[in-house]
Write a protein that holds these residues in place. Structure first.
Motif, PDB file in Angstrom:
ATOM      1  N   THR A 167      -9.158   5.920   1.085  1.00 59.82           N
ATOM      2  CA  THR A 167      -8.395   5.274   1.561  1.00 59.82           C
ATOM      3  C   THR A 167      -7.914   5.721   2.711  1.00 59.82           C
ATOM      4  N   ALA A 168      -7.251   7.042   3.059  1.00 57.39           N
ATOM      5  CA  ALA A 168      -6.748   7.765   3.851  1.00 57.39           C
ATOM      6  C   ALA A 168      -7.678   8.820   5.161  1.00 57.39           C
TER       7      ALA A 168
ATOM      8  N   TRP B  56      -0.596   7.154   3.122  1.00 58.74           N
ATOM      9  CA  TRP B  56      -0.793   8.554   4.264  1.00 58.74           C
ATOM     10  C   TRP B  56       0.427   8.696   5.086  1.00 58.74           C
ATOM     11  N   PRO B  57       0.053   8.373   6.130  1.00 57.99           N
ATOM     12  CA  PRO B  57       0.584   8.565   7.736  1.00 57.99           C
ATOM     13  C   PRO B  57       2.255   8.717   7.805  1.00 57.99           C
ATOM     14  N   VAL B  58       2.558   8.082   7.108  1.00 61.86           N
ATOM     15  CA  VAL B  58       4.129   8.165   7.145  1.00 61.86           C
ATOM     16  C   VAL B  58       4.409   9.582   5.734  1.00 61.86           C
ATOM     17  N   GLY B  59       3.595  10.080   5.090  1.00 63.11           N
ATOM     18  CA  GLY B  59       3.330  11.489   4.265  1.00 63.11           C
ATOM     19  C   GLY B  59       2.864  12.913   5.301  1.00 63.11           C
ATOM     20  N   ILE B  60       2.030  12.282   6.110  1.00 63.90           N
ATOM     21  CA  ILE B  60       2.069  13.212   6.713  1.00 63.90           C
ATOM     22  C   ILE B  60       2.472  13.711   7.987  1.00 63.90           C
ATOM     23  N   ASP B  61       3.340  12.641   8.348  1.00 70.77           N
ATOM     24  CA  ASP B  61       4.173  12.579   9.411  1.00 70.77           C
ATOM     25  C   ASP B  61       5.545  13.205   9.060  1.00 70.77           C
TER      26      ASP B  61
ATOM     27  N   ALA C  15      -2.527   3.068   2.247  1.00 72.49           N
ATOM     28  CA  ALA C  15      -3.071   3.520   3.642  1.00 72.49           C
ATOM     29  C   ALA C  15      -1.843   3.186   4.363  1.00 72.49           C
ATOM     30  N   GLN C  16      -0.842   3.162   3.443  1.00 73.00           N
ATOM     31  CA  GLN C  16       0.998   2.836   3.582  1.00 73.00           C
ATOM     32  C   GLN C  16       1.808   4.340   3.406  1.00 73.00           C
TER      33      GLN C  16
ATOM     34  N   SER D  64       4.108   4.203  10.609  1.00 73.88           N
ATOM     35  CA  SER D  64       4.082   2.607  10.060  1.00 73.88           C
ATOM     36  C   SER D  64       3.732   1.431  10.319  1.00 73.88           C
ATOM     37  N   ARG D  65       3.829   1.758  11.661  1.00 73.80           N
ATOM     38  CA  ARG D  65       2.904  -0.122  11.843  1.00 73.80           C
ATOM     39  C   ARG D  65       1.051   0.453  11.921  1.00 73.80           C
ATOM     40  N   LYS D  66       0.953   1.859  12.472  1.00 72.19           N
ATOM     41  CA  LYS D  66      -0.426   1.881  11.688  1.00 72.19           C
ATOM     42  C   LYS D  66      -0.678   1.754  10.180  1.00 72.19           C
ATOM     43  N   GLY D  67       0.316   2.041   9.675  1.00 73.43           N
ATOM     44  CA  GLY D  67      -0.064   1.852   8.333  1.00 73.43           C
ATOM     45  C   GLY D  67      -0.267   0.285   7.788  1.00 73.43           C
ATOM     46  N   VAL D  68       0.289  -0.438   8.462  1.00 76.30           N
ATOM     47  CA  VAL D  68       0.164  -1.907   8.186  1.00 76.30           C
ATOM     48  C   VAL D  68      -1.084  -2.667   9.191  1.00 76.30           C
ATOM     49  N   ILE D  69      -1.278  -2.430   9.932  1.00 77.75           N
ATOM     50  CA  ILE D  69      -2.675  -2.125  10.673  1.00 77.75           C
ATOM     51  C   ILE D  69      -3.992  -2.438   9.433  1.00 77.75           C
TER      52      ILE D  69
END
Length: 496
Positions: free
Chosen positions: A284-285, A422-427, A419-420, A51-56
């Motif tokens: 974007t992802a 994708w990282p959470v979804g893939i995780d 951007a928010q 989530s922090r990566k997604g915020v950046i």
């Protein structure tokens, strides 16, 4: 008439130079994907959750949402100075990113990303706006696609420099400083672009809009010399002037007119939806998290970055090919073919991840990598360049900057969502996230076919003829007027 004219050479060089602004945008995207997995960056930022990566990543697009502020600069000072303002803001944001350190490192990074995003928002609209306004109707797509060529070239440069930086790790200090240097490299094209902009001609349409008729004539002649006759240049100039005067008399040069005027609103929602779809398709992802995706497929970090560089380099090749296709096949065909390729790329990745979870089959992993490349090629043929071409050409001169800026904001919103998500979804749900983006791509196909009339070959001043009919009759109109509109060799009647 010569095979290659002075105007051809000038327009290519001019639009290629403006593509340097898009290169800066692309580099900012490409280099972050490597910075996010750099050990020195991870150490400085502390624990980086998905989530922090997604915020950046996403906060950058919050900055680009402020492209709405770029239209006053573009309309008041001109397209060149809007781009110049944008490049200066990017440089300031880059300084914050490079200097992120200590307990406030994460906050500095966020601040730098927001500031850079504002600058890129101005660049991402002023560059295609300029290219669209200086290009002749029959070749406008090719010249505006150079915007995306610059973007993917910057993207590839970011990946390759990120890959090279992985070898700069002999000491703890090397690891501490190398990712900062990779971010700071973008200041070189920023400097080149900023120095050159004031020496370039302003667009004839902006000059006429502000009453500089002699300068507009000089600019248009310089842009058309050798490719068009004197009569054709005079006819185009008169056509532009008449269109500007009609727009001024109608009072449509306001934000509210984009919503109140049915004809303008027809264009606004189409351009905005196109930009939104261009990001919700998963682009974007793929741009930001590509090394992470390759790592999940079993590639070491260094190899994943190299694969990202190869993928981005292939995008350059595909986008150059698209330059020569978009004015012949049209915007709708290239968008549709791109969506089909991207949809199948997502489908194969989703299915492979379900059939062979946790990298249990090496062949399946290789197939996934191949179809990620196919996805990238589809984007470079479709949404990547065509969304900017379409949005930059359908609005009248008086509201072109406003319309393109507003529609770009819709793209920024799509980028924030992806951007928010994708990282959470893939995780959390793994490869099933691919099916969501597959569905988005396939849904885009009938939307494009039904709601987006073809614009290839039409002078900017003739877009009113395309959008002044009701939605129910758009398809009939497109069928009746599918041939490109060539430059007129007779003058329009004077309204004096």
């Amino acid at each position: 008439m010569a095979l290659v004219t002075k105007a051809d050479i000038r327009l290519h060089l001019l639009c290629m130079f403006f593509a340097v602004g898009s290169f800066v945008w692309g580099y900012n995207v490409g280099i972050l994907s490597s910075v996010l997995v750099h050990p020195g960056f991870v150490r400085v930022m502390g624990h980086l959750t998905p989530s922090r990566k997604g915020v950046i990543t996403a906060i950058y697009y919050l900055g680009t949402c402020y492209v709405l502020i770029s239209h006053p600069v573009s309309d008041i000072f001109g397209r060149r100075y809007a781009a110049l303002t944008g490049i200066l803001i990017v440089a300031v944001g880059n300084a914050f990113e490079c200097g992120a350190t200590g307990p406030g490192a994460y906050a500095m990074m966020i601040a730098g990303r927001i500031i850079s995003g504002i600058g890129v928002g101005m660049l991402s609209t002023s560059v295609p706006l300029y290219q669209s306004e200086v290009a002749p109707a029959g070749k406008r797509g090719k010249y505006v696609v150079l915007n995306h060529v610059g973007f993917v070239a910057g993207l590839a440069a970011g990946f390759w420099i990120g890959y090279a930086v992985t070898f700069w790790n002999a000491t703890a200090y090397d690891i501490y400083v190398s990712w900062r240097v990779s971010l700071a490299i973008v200041l070189v094209p920023c400097l080149i672009f900023g120095i050159g902009l004031p020496f370039l001609p302003e667009t004839p349409r902006w000059l006429i809009e502000h009453g500089y008729y002699d300068l507009a004539h000089k600019s248009l002649y310089w842009l058309r010399e050798g490719s068009f006759t004197e009569a054709e240049i005079e006819a185009e100039l008169l056509h532009i002037r008449e269109n500007v005067e009609i727009s001024r008399a109608s009072g449509e040069a306001t934000w509210l007119s984009l919503f109140r005027d049915r004809n303008l609103f027809e264009r606004l929602w189409r351009a905005s939806l196109l930009q939104f779809m261009a990001q919700m398709c998963g682009a974007t992802a793929m741009k930001y998290y590509l090394p992470t995706l390759f790592a999940k497929l079993g590639l070491p970090t260094r190899v994943a970055l190299m694969a990202g560089g190869i993928e981005s380099t292939l995008k350059i090749v595909m986008t150059v090919i698209e330059m020569f296709l978009i004015d012949h096949l049209g915007r709708r065909v290239t968008l549709t073919v791109g969506c089909i390729a991207m949809g199948f790329g997502m489908l194969i990745n989703g299915v492979s991840g379900q059939v062979y979870p946790d990298n249990t089959n090496r062949t399946a992993d290789i197939v996934c990598i191949v179809f990620i490349f196919i996805y990238a090629l589809g984007y470079s043929m479709g949404f990547g360049p065509a969304a900017w071409v379409y949005g930059s050409e359908i609005f009248p001169t008086a509201v072109r900057a406003r319309g393109l800026n507003f529609s770009a904001s819709a793209g920024a919103i799509g980028s924030i969502v992806v951007a928010q998500v994708w990282p959470v979804g893939i995780d959390t749900i793994g490869s099933k996230i691919y099916f969501f983006f597959m569905a988005v791509n396939f849904i885009c196909i009938p939307i494009i076919a039904r709601f987006y009339p073809e614009t290839k070959g039409r002078p900017l001043e003739d877009m009113d003829l395309l959008f002044n009919r009701s939605i129910q009759r758009v398809d009939e109109y497109v069928d009746d007027h599918s041939e490109p509109v060539l430059p007129k060799n007779v003058s329009h009647p004077s309204h004096s």
